[in-house]
Scaffold this active site. Structure first.
Site, PDB file in Angstrom:
ATOM      1  CB  CYS A  78      65.701 132.081 -75.648  1.00 18.44           C
ATOM      2  SG  CYS A  78      65.302 131.457 -73.997  1.00 18.44           S
ATOM      3  CB  CYS A 224      58.458 133.407 -72.643  1.00 16.22           C
ATOM      4  SG  CYS A 224      58.984 133.617 -74.359  1.00 16.22           S
TER       5      CYS A 224
END
Length: 293
Positions: A78, A224
């Site tokens: 992430c 993202c």
């Protein structure tokens, strides 16, 4: 008693990607999927990912990081969350260079006034590394489409693993793509045995990409980081851009540099603190029938 009851948390975000930081280095408790799902409810503490910090496994690292999605599943990477924990650790210790470890490898981060840079490692293009359900001739474009068979809306994505599996569909008009409609179907397509992050990408110029992302385990998201990295390296790989690009997401811009000397991906962008607090039993206890393991 809920496993995480009374644990302190820090709420942060990276380009609007909502992150909860749980520092569990002094009490390395697991994050039960049911408690993660309960916490993610819109009226509790909605998040895209939890970045859970555990005691380090390797010398020279600050923590081992486990990344939990809003649906309770675990992610391998992430990027926006990595920048958040770099800022968290820099604020806690005063150090502007920190290294974490995750299942995807080492995460080397530098905090500077102009932004936080995270080394996201090297991309993996082999079908078995992504992974795909079976061999394909070329991962620069695989046979996959969404929408009407006679006129698909999305087709022939590039696929790559940047900590997580990613599929990037190249489009001419990103505003015309309803990714919320096609994302769930594509995330769970049988070609992706571990599911996948699904992106629609429009190349504006050789140094600029506009991106929308349906994130595995989180849904539509404002940003993202690993998807931005995946789109950047995939675009460079097929000659649409150079190796350094700005990726514009709904939450803002990231600068991605696919370093030629060693193929590492450097991602630079912001992260901010929002608030902190302690988890309560009410936050972690889902109503009957909701969030069950």
């Amino acid at each position: 008693m809920a496993a995480l009851e009374n644990r302190p948390f820090v709420k942060m975000n990276g380009l609007g990607n909502e992150i909860v930081v749980l520092d569990l280095r002094d009490a390395p408790l697991p994050v039960p999927p049911a408690e993660a799902r309960a916490l993610a409810r819109e009226d509790v503490l909605p998040f895209d990912q939890i970045m859970a910090l555990y005691p380090p496994k390797s010398e020279g690292t600050r923590a081992f990081v486990r990344i939990i999605n809003a649906d309770g599943s675990e992610a391998g990477a992430c990027g926006n969350g990595t920048r958040c924990i770099a800022l968290y650790e820099a604020g806690r210790t005063g150090d502007n260079h920190v290294v974490f470890e995750s299942v995807a490898g080492l995460l080397d981060c530098t905090v500077a006034p102009e932004g936080i840079t995270a080394d996201m490692g090297v991309p993996h293009f082999g079908w078995h590394d992504i992974p795909l359900a079976g061999p394909v001739a070329d991962t620069r474009a695989i046979e996959l489409q969404a929408g009407p068979a006679e006129a698909p809306v999305l087709r022939a994505p590039s696929v790559v693993n940047v900590g997580n599996p990613h599929a990037i569909f190249w489009v001419h008009d990103i505003e015309a793509v309803d990714l919320g409609r096609y994302g769930p179907e594509l995330e769970h397509h049988p070609v992706f045995p571990e599911r996948a992050n699904i992106s629609a990408a429009q190349v504006v110029s050789p140094d600029h990409i506009v991106l929308k992302v349906w994130e595995r385990g989180a849904g539509l998201t404002k940003a993202c980081g690993s998807a931005a990295c995946a789109a950047a390296v995939s675009a460079a790989r097929i000659g649409l851009t150079g190796r350094r690009v700005t990726v514009t997401l709904p939450g803002g811009d990231l600068v991605i540099d696919w370093r030629e000397s060693d193929d590492h991906i450097l991602m630079t962008g912001p992260a901010v603190f929002e608030f902190d607090g302690r988890l309560t039993a009410a936050m972690l206890d889902a109503p009957t029938g909701v969030g069950a393991a």
